[in-house]
Design a protein around this motif. Structure first.
Motif, PDB file in Angstrom:
ATOM      1  N   THR A  72     -80.480  46.397 -24.607  1.00 15.52           N
ATOM      2  CA  THR A  72     -79.136  45.895 -24.343  1.00 15.52           C
ATOM      3  C   THR A  72     -78.200  46.380 -25.441  1.00 15.52           C
ATOM      4  O   THR A  72     -78.404  46.079 -26.613  1.00 15.52           O
ATOM      5  CB  THR A  72     -79.131  44.361 -24.305  1.00 15.52           C
ATOM      6  OG1 THR A  72     -80.039  43.932 -23.297  1.00 15.52           O
ATOM      7  CG2 THR A  72     -77.743  43.824 -24.009  1.00 15.52           C
ATOM      8  N   ASN A  73     -77.228  47.115 -25.035  1.00 19.08           N
ATOM      9  CA  ASN A  73     -76.292  47.670 -26.003  1.00 19.08           C
ATOM     10  C   ASN A  73     -75.393  46.566 -26.558  1.00 19.08           C
ATOM     11  O   ASN A  73     -74.929  45.701 -25.828  1.00 19.08           O
ATOM     12  CB  ASN A  73     -75.450  48.742 -25.311  1.00 19.08           C
ATOM     13  CG  ASN A  73     -74.433  49.336 -26.239  1.00 19.08           C
ATOM     14  OD1 ASN A  73     -74.745  49.608 -27.397  1.00 19.08           O
ATOM     15  ND2 ASN A  73     -73.218  49.509 -25.755  1.00 19.08           N
ATOM     16  N   VAL A  74     -75.187  46.590 -27.861  1.00 18.60           N
ATOM     17  CA  VAL A  74     -74.259  45.644 -28.470  1.00 18.60           C
ATOM     18  C   VAL A  74     -72.983  46.397 -28.798  1.00 18.60           C
ATOM     19  O   VAL A  74     -73.021  47.370 -29.558  1.00 18.60           O
ATOM     20  CB  VAL A  74     -74.851  45.019 -29.746  1.00 18.60           C
ATOM     21  CG1 VAL A  74     -73.854  44.068 -30.385  1.00 18.60           C
ATOM     22  CG2 VAL A  74     -76.138  44.283 -29.426  1.00 18.60           C
ATOM     23  N   PRO A  75     -71.870  46.005 -28.214  1.00 17.10           N
ATOM     24  CA  PRO A  75     -70.638  46.768 -28.414  1.00 17.10           C
ATOM     25  C   PRO A  75     -70.214  46.807 -29.876  1.00 17.10           C
ATOM     26  O   PRO A  75     -70.524  45.903 -30.639  1.00 17.10           O
ATOM     27  CB  PRO A  75     -69.587  45.999 -27.598  1.00 17.10           C
ATOM     28  CG  PRO A  75     -70.322  45.026 -26.785  1.00 17.10           C
ATOM     29  CD  PRO A  75     -71.662  44.827 -27.370  1.00 17.10           C
ATOM     30  N   LYS A  76     -69.516  47.868 -30.201  1.00 19.25           N
ATOM     31  CA  LYS A  76     -68.875  48.000 -31.509  1.00 19.25           C
ATOM     32  C   LYS A  76     -69.842  48.123 -32.673  1.00 19.25           C
ATOM     33  O   LYS A  76     -69.487  47.846 -33.806  1.00 19.25           O
ATOM     34  CB  LYS A  76     -67.944  46.809 -31.767  1.00 19.25           C
ATOM     35  CG  LYS A  76     -66.741  46.759 -30.840  1.00 19.25           C
ATOM     36  CD  LYS A  76     -65.750  47.815 -31.229  1.00 19.25           C
ATOM     37  CE  LYS A  76     -64.579  47.829 -30.256  1.00 19.25           C
ATOM     38  NZ  LYS A  76     -63.669  48.930 -30.559  1.00 19.25           N
ATOM     39  N   MET A  77     -71.096  48.486 -32.384  1.00 19.76           N
ATOM     40  CA  MET A  77     -72.019  48.699 -33.490  1.00 19.76           C
ATOM     41  C   MET A  77     -72.065  50.202 -33.766  1.00 19.76           C
ATOM     42  O   MET A  77     -71.762  51.005 -32.894  1.00 19.76           O
ATOM     43  CB  MET A  77     -73.410  48.177 -33.135  1.00 19.76           C
ATOM     44  CG  MET A  77     -73.506  46.674 -33.047  1.00 19.76           C
ATOM     45  SD  MET A  77     -73.046  45.820 -34.565  1.00 19.76           S
ATOM     46  CE  MET A  77     -74.489  46.107 -35.581  1.00 19.76           C
ATOM     47  N   LEU A 124     -60.870  44.638 -36.093  1.00 16.28           N
ATOM     48  CA  LEU A 124     -60.161  44.255 -34.877  1.00 16.28           C
ATOM     49  C   LEU A 124     -60.370  45.345 -33.843  1.00 16.28           C
ATOM     50  O   LEU A 124     -60.473  46.521 -34.182  1.00 16.28           O
ATOM     51  CB  LEU A 124     -58.663  44.116 -35.153  1.00 16.28           C
ATOM     52  CG  LEU A 124     -58.276  42.926 -36.007  1.00 16.28           C
ATOM     53  CD1 LEU A 124     -56.823  43.011 -36.381  1.00 16.28           C
ATOM     54  CD2 LEU A 124     -58.561  41.637 -35.281  1.00 16.28           C
ATOM     55  N   PRO A 125     -60.460  44.958 -32.610  1.00 10.29           N
ATOM     56  CA  PRO A 125     -60.618  45.984 -31.587  1.00 10.29           C
ATOM     57  C   PRO A 125     -59.376  46.880 -31.531  1.00 10.29           C
ATOM     58  O   PRO A 125     -58.259  46.420 -31.753  1.00 10.29           O
ATOM     59  CB  PRO A 125     -60.764  45.175 -30.295  1.00 10.29           C
ATOM     60  CG  PRO A 125     -60.180  43.841 -30.592  1.00 10.29           C
ATOM     61  CD  PRO A 125     -60.376  43.605 -32.039  1.00 10.29           C
ATOM     62  N   VAL A 153     -77.376  51.973 -34.172  1.00  9.88           N
ATOM     63  CA  VAL A 153     -77.905  50.716 -33.655  1.00  9.88           C
ATOM     64  C   VAL A 153     -77.857  50.801 -32.131  1.00  9.88           C
ATOM     65  O   VAL A 153     -76.802  50.756 -31.528  1.00  9.88           O
ATOM     66  CB  VAL A 153     -77.093  49.507 -34.159  1.00  9.88           C
ATOM     67  CG1 VAL A 153     -77.650  48.224 -33.565  1.00  9.88           C
ATOM     68  CG2 VAL A 153     -77.129  49.450 -35.668  1.00  9.88           C
ATOM     69  N   VAL A 191     -52.828  49.647 -26.067  1.00 14.22           N
ATOM     70  CA  VAL A 191     -52.714  48.830 -24.842  1.00 14.22           C
ATOM     71  C   VAL A 191     -51.246  48.640 -24.467  1.00 14.22           C
ATOM     72  O   VAL A 191     -50.450  48.276 -25.288  1.00 14.22           O
ATOM     73  CB  VAL A 191     -53.384  47.448 -25.048  1.00 14.22           C
ATOM     74  CG1 VAL A 191     -53.094  46.559 -23.841  1.00 14.22           C
ATOM     75  CG2 VAL A 191     -54.871  47.634 -25.235  1.00 14.22           C
ATOM     76  N   ARG A 245     -61.957  46.830 -23.040  1.00 13.50           N
ATOM     77  CA  ARG A 245     -61.258  47.440 -24.182  1.00 13.50           C
ATOM     78  C   ARG A 245     -61.760  46.851 -25.496  1.00 13.50           C
ATOM     79  O   ARG A 245     -61.932  47.557 -26.489  1.00 13.50           O
ATOM     80  CB  ARG A 245     -59.753  47.216 -24.053  1.00 13.50           C
ATOM     81  CG  ARG A 245     -59.168  48.048 -22.931  1.00 13.50           C
ATOM     82  CD  ARG A 245     -57.668  47.972 -22.920  1.00 13.50           C
ATOM     83  NE  ARG A 245     -57.157  48.567 -21.687  1.00 13.50           N
ATOM     84  CZ  ARG A 245     -55.952  48.325 -21.199  1.00 13.50           C
ATOM     85  NH1 ARG A 245     -55.130  47.495 -21.841  1.00 13.50           N
ATOM     86  NH2 ARG A 245     -55.558  48.913 -20.090  1.00 13.50           N
ATOM     87  N   GLY A 272     -79.127  48.728 -29.979  1.00 15.96           N
ATOM     88  CA  GLY A 272     -78.895  47.457 -29.315  1.00 15.96           C
ATOM     89  C   GLY A 272     -79.990  46.465 -29.640  1.00 15.96           C
ATOM     90  O   GLY A 272     -80.572  46.526 -30.725  1.00 15.96           O
ATOM     91  N   ARG A 275     -84.337  41.081 -19.726  1.00 14.89           N
ATOM     92  CA  ARG A 275     -83.450  41.771 -20.661  1.00 14.89           C
ATOM     93  C   ARG A 275     -82.685  40.775 -21.501  1.00 14.89           C
ATOM     94  O   ARG A 275     -82.613  39.597 -21.194  1.00 14.89           O
ATOM     95  CB  ARG A 275     -82.469  42.656 -19.902  1.00 14.89           C
ATOM     96  CG  ARG A 275     -83.138  43.892 -19.323  1.00 14.89           C
ATOM     97  CD  ARG A 275     -82.110  44.850 -18.816  1.00 14.89           C
ATOM     98  NE  ARG A 275     -81.252  45.375 -19.865  1.00 14.89           N
ATOM     99  CZ  ARG A 275     -80.478  46.440 -19.697  1.00 14.89           C
ATOM    100  NH1 ARG A 275     -80.459  47.081 -18.561  1.00 14.89           N
ATOM    101  NH2 ARG A 275     -79.722  46.867 -20.686  1.00 14.89           N
ATOM    102  N   ILE A 290     -68.094  47.925 -38.821  1.00 14.35           N
ATOM    103  CA  ILE A 290     -67.620  47.275 -37.613  1.00 14.35           C
ATOM    104  C   ILE A 290     -66.115  47.133 -37.735  1.00 14.35           C
ATOM    105  O   ILE A 290     -65.626  46.534 -38.689  1.00 14.35           O
ATOM    106  CB  ILE A 290     -68.246  45.891 -37.446  1.00 14.35           C
ATOM    107  CG1 ILE A 290     -69.758  46.036 -37.344  1.00 14.35           C
ATOM    108  CG2 ILE A 290     -67.696  45.186 -36.221  1.00 14.35           C
ATOM    109  CD1 ILE A 290     -70.482  44.748 -37.401  1.00 14.35           C
ATOM    110  N   THR A 299     -56.773  48.077 -29.937  1.00 15.32           N
ATOM    111  CA  THR A 299     -56.014  47.849 -28.701  1.00 15.32           C
ATOM    112  C   THR A 299     -54.553  48.221 -28.905  1.00 15.32           C
ATOM    113  O   THR A 299     -53.683  47.808 -28.179  1.00 15.32           O
ATOM    114  CB  THR A 299     -56.109  46.385 -28.244  1.00 15.32           C
ATOM    115  OG1 THR A 299     -55.902  45.555 -29.386  1.00 15.32           O
ATOM    116  CG2 THR A 299     -57.447  46.087 -27.646  1.00 15.32           C
ATOM    117  N   LYS A 300     -54.333  48.974 -29.965  1.00 14.84           N
ATOM    118  CA  LYS A 300     -52.953  49.374 -30.275  1.00 14.84           C
ATOM    119  C   LYS A 300     -52.291  50.066 -29.084  1.00 14.84           C
ATOM    120  O   LYS A 300     -51.128  49.868 -28.782  1.00 14.84           O
ATOM    121  CB  LYS A 300     -52.968  50.326 -31.475  1.00 14.84           C
ATOM    122  CG  LYS A 300     -52.964  49.557 -32.801  1.00 14.84           C
ATOM    123  CD  LYS A 300     -51.742  49.921 -33.616  1.00 14.84           C
ATOM    124  CE  LYS A 300     -51.473  48.911 -34.701  1.00 14.84           C
ATOM    125  NZ  LYS A 300     -52.186  49.207 -35.939  1.00 14.84           N
TER     126      LYS A 300
END
Lengths: 176, 724
Positions: free
Chosen positions: A53-58, A170-171, A62, A176, B643, A64, B707, A167, A173-174
């Motif tokens: 399972t992929n973990v976002p923003k890593m 902040l995401p 990594v 956006v 996003r 997952g 999973r 990490i 999202t500029k």
């Protein structure tokens, strides 16, 4: 009776001696054409590649998290960690579960090779390879009759300090 | 008396007590004869200490009486108690015994030869030594054991006492037992304050101190043992009726409880055993003041002269001398308790619950596979569904095992209310409702400190001083009510007082001064919520109790950590009520499975307010970057999870996509997801150190397909967007 005791004492003394002389077992595995080794005592098990399972923003290395019989453990891609190009997963690709003392962590490698006995005398200090190549996680270079194995310091390889994990706070999202 | 004799004495007393323990209610002449013989041996063996002989005699008398008595059950208790006293004496004798060569053989072989550092201090301790054991234990290991050895994570010896190996498990057991005893003793003492004649409470307190005395002796905690011994003696006199549990006597007993608790707490770190063995002036002083209690003039005149003659002669009542003349008609509360409970180590229970969680997942995997293979074997299907049913029950039972009642926490609160009100010179009664309400143990542990702060806060800030209360036409005595009840899958604990309520104007002024609230006119809840802000206090003076502005923010933080909520209701002049709502269990939550970029995520159900498909025009963009969702003219930040996770936007097929409106109690946000999958109970697993800094995840779980699913941290996401 006394003979038996003597014998067992002797054999344990031998075992002890062997330990202090540093006959260590290493699990070796391949990344591309290179062969690496891990102290076998730090290896908990070897499992086939399973769904991760992929973990976002890593960071890329990594991969997952996986479910190891109910425990959720992170999985690190050593190719990515060492800056090698990512290889497609094959039948032989597998995950080595390493015991970091307080946690387990999975390492994705191209394939596992064998368990090697290497004595301390046959291990050389890691060479300095210049500023470009970081060698601090290499314990030493083990030599056997027919090959050379890079022995890894599992804790250092898998140590993710603030420098190795970036990490984004902040995401992004500029736009956006 | 030599070592051999000492061992024999110990063994004999053990044999006798084993025998008596197996007698049940029937006392036949044979066993009386055996006990008599043993006791005679004991009396002869211990030629020196008079008390042992006297107590041995008491045992013989008691068992003879039991044999001839027609109420054997009653008299057997006396025999047991007499034997207990005797065993204590023997234990004390053991402590004063100078050498212990023979006991070396009882120890295991010391550390392996390649680790001399660890074995060194042990050798010194256990070898034949002319040093008094007390000295050897308090000083030897402290000076000799290198820090490395002390910190080594060994399951084995933590040192020895009198040649007996004390393992870490012994210490853990002792800590668990002593903690229970301390709490029980404290409850009993509080009960005695309101009803000094409560015989159950009297016996309870006595028994607790007695137990602590016994078990601390086994670990060689001499100072703790002396203290418990003194407290036990005082309790014994109170039980006799020759001493009132009032004024400084009661205070001294409460202090004893506190000191014992702090020593025990210290022992949680087993390496501090040596530290706990050494004496401290505080403990000595307290022990002395407890002994002093015994020399005050008793209340009942018929006992007065006897007691005085005792104190005049400087006689300290030894160990359990109360036993001889106070065969009161008390029951043995410990017996029924041990029948009903088994003490299990928390770790074992946790792993059991974990394993059952695995089983449940494995079960749903089996059913999934059966479905996908299209197996139409009805026999198999019904067996599998039978198994699933049992599995569910098993899971419920296991989770219920972790549940503990709140009564332990509540008794602590009554102590807090009592102490705080005394310190502040206020008159406050604390009462409790629903102390049987059960919660997961980890939550009970976490909730205890916040509740202490809340009660303290209610007494300090809520309840007015007595004069002011009278002036306002209220009863002089203030009232704090703590109540707990179940509601759905949550537990609501409220702390309410009948004080003056929160001062809205004062809080608002302070909040404005601190910049928490702008010039606009906020609603009441927003104002009251300011009291949870760190460093917020309207109290003009900092007292010992509160007013430093720490406290309520701790409450807020703890409740947040438990995924709970806190609400304030206040009525000016009438009182304040603070309600904490916490989930029943931390291990399992109801979750909503959602899909984002082909990966499943879990949103905790309690955080979800609604899900909707935004109409065009319902989404407004502010400042060209932040989107807001207009929900009935309430603007909520819209967060596109794709996003946020750094994924490309959904290509076209957005018919399934939804906005899920979530709240963490302090703020709201709308999460834009690809699709909703369904509701499911999930077992929460920690995600580990590596992902500590990922702000939008709170944990992981294993989904039914085996999973890992990631659990979204709504609070974290709300904070992420509020900060900008």
């Amino acid at each position: 009776m006394s003979q038996i005791r003597e014998f067992s004492e002797e054999s344990s003394a031998q075992g002890h001696q062997a330990g202090s002389r540093g006959m260590h077992k290493y699990l070796t595995f391949a990344l591309g054409n290179e062969e690496y080794g891990l102290d076998i005592l730090r290896v908990r098990e070897i499992i086939g590649l399973m769904e991760i399972t992929n973990v976002p923003k890593m960071p890329e290395c990594v991969r997952g998290v996986i479910n190891l019989r109910g425990k959720v453990i992170p999985v690190v891609d050593l190719r990515a960690k060492f800056g090698m190009t990512r290889a497609p997963d094959t039948q032989e690709t597998c995950i080595i579960v390493a015991d970091l003392g307080n946690a387990l962590m999975g390492i994705v490698v191209d394939r596992v090779r064998e368990v090697l006995d290497i004595s301390t005398e046959d291990i050389e200090a890691p060479p300095s390879l210049g500023a470009d190549i970081d060698t601090h996680f290499i314990l030493g270079i083990g030599k056997t009759k027919d090959k050379v194995v890079l022995l890894l310091d599992v804790e250092k390889v898998l140590a993710f300090d603030s420098q190795s994990v970036v990490i984004p706070k902040l995401p992004a999202t500029k736009e956006v | 008396m030599d070592q051999f004799r000492m061992n024999e004495l110990e063994m004999n007393v053990d044999v006798a007590s084993t025998l008596v323990a197996h007698l049940d209610e029937k006392v036949d002449t044979d066993s009386v004869e055996i006990v008599r013989t043993i006791m005679q041996r004991v009396a002869v063996d211990s030629a020196n200490p008079e008390t042992v002989r006297a107590h041995a005699q008491a045992v013989v008398e008691a068992i003879e009486r039991a044999a001839s008595s027609d109420a054997p059950e009653d008299s057997m208790t006396r025999v047991t108690r007499a034997l207990d006293t005797l065993q204590d004496d023997v234990r004390m004798l053991r402590l004063s015994f100078p050498t212990h060569e023979t006991s070396v053989s009882q120890r295991q072989d010391p550390a392996p030869p390649d680790n001399p550092s660890e074995s060194a201090p042990e050798c010194q301790l256990s070898g034949p030594s002319s040093v008094a054991p007390e000295e050897a234990c308090t000083q030897g290991p402290c000076e000799n054991s290198p820090p490395a050895a002390a910190e080594a994570p060994t399951e084995h010896a933590r040192g020895t006492y009198l040649g007996f190996e004390i393992t870490q498990a012994d210490i853990i057991d002792f800590v668990a037992e002593a903690q229970e005893c301390v709490t029980l003793a404290e409850n009993a003492l509080i009960k005695l304050e309101s009803d000094p004649k409560d015989s159950a409470a009297l016996n309870e307190a006595f028994r607790c101190f007695h137990n602590i005395k016994g078990s601390s002796g086994m670990l060689g905690l001499v100072k703790l043992q002396e203290l418990a011994h003194a407290a036990e003696s005082v309790m014994g006199r109170i039980r006799e009726g020759s001493l009132g549990c009032v004024g400084f006597v009661s205070q001294a007993l409460f202090s004893a409880v506190d000191v014992i608790r702090s020593i025990v707490r210290q022992l949680k770190d087993p390496s501090s055993l040596e530290l706990a063995r050494t004496s401290s002036p505080e403990v000595d002083r307290l022990t002395q003041s407890l002994w002093d209690c015994l020399s005050v003039s008793p209340q009942r005149s018929d006992l007065e002269s006897r007691a005085r003659s005792m104190s005049d002669a400087g006689v300290r009542p030894p160990g359990g001398c109360i036993v001889e003349d106070s065969w009161s008609d008390d029951r043995e509360p410990s017996k029924q308790r041990s029948d009903e409970y088994v003490r299990v180590r928390l770790g074992r229970l946790d792993s059991l619950v974990d394993l059952i969680g695995e089983l449940v997942i494995a079960d749903s995997m089996v059913r999934n596979r059966m479905d996908s293979l299209g197996i139409a074997n009805t026999g198999l299907a019904s067996s599998v569904s039978q198994m699933s049913k049992i599995m569910r029950q098993l899971q419920e039972t296991a989770l219920a095992m972790r549940l503990v009642p709140l009564s332990g926490v509540f008794s602590k609160l009554s102590r807090v209310a009592r102490d705080t009100s005394r310190k502040l010179g206020k008159d406050v009664i604390a009462s409790f409702e629903g102390e049987d309400t059960e919660l997961d143990r980890s939550i009970v542990d976490e909730i205890s400190l916040p509740l202490v702060h809340m009660v303290r806060n209610a007494v300090d800030h809520g309840i007015e001083p007595p004069e002011e209360r009278l002036r306002r036409g209220k009863p002089r005595t203030g009232h704090v009510l703590v109540s707990a009840r179940h509601k759905g899958g949550t537990v609501i604990i409220s702390v309410e007082d009948d004080g003056h309520g929160l001062d809205r104007a004062k809080i608002l002024a302070k909040a404005r001064a601190l910049g928490l609230i702008g010039a606009e006119e906020p609603d009441d809840q927003a104002v009251y919520r300011c009291v949870f802000h760190p460093g917020f206090s309207t109290s003009e003076q900092v007292t010992e109790v509160s007013g430093r502005g720490v406290g309520l923010d701790v409450v807020k933080k703890a409740v947040d950590n438990l995924r709970g909520r806190i609400d304030i209701e206040t009525y000016p002049g009438k009182g304040t009520r603070m309600c904490i709502t916490v989930p029943l269990s931390m291990a399992i939550i109801d979750g909503m499975l959602v899909s984002v970029g082909g990966v499943r995520y879990v949103i905790p159900l309690h955080a979800i307010l609604e899900a909707l498909r935004p109409r065009p025009g319902q989404v407004v963009t502010v400042g060209g970057r932040q989107e807001l969702l207009d929900i009935r003219s309430n603007l909520v930040p819209l967060i596109r999870l794709r996003r946020l996770f750094g994924l490309p936007d959904d290509p076209g097929n957005s018919s399934d996509s939804l906005a899920v409106v979530c709240s963490d109690g302090s703020g709201q946000c709308a999460l834009w997801i690809d699709s909703l999958i369904g509701q499911q109970q999930v077992v929460i697993k920690p995600l580990g150190e590596l992902f500590r800094d990922v702000p939008f995840l709170s944990g992981a779980t294993v989904l039914e397909n085996g999973r890992v699913g990631l659990i979204l941290d709504i609070g974290g996401i709300v904070r992420l967007f509020r900060e900008r």
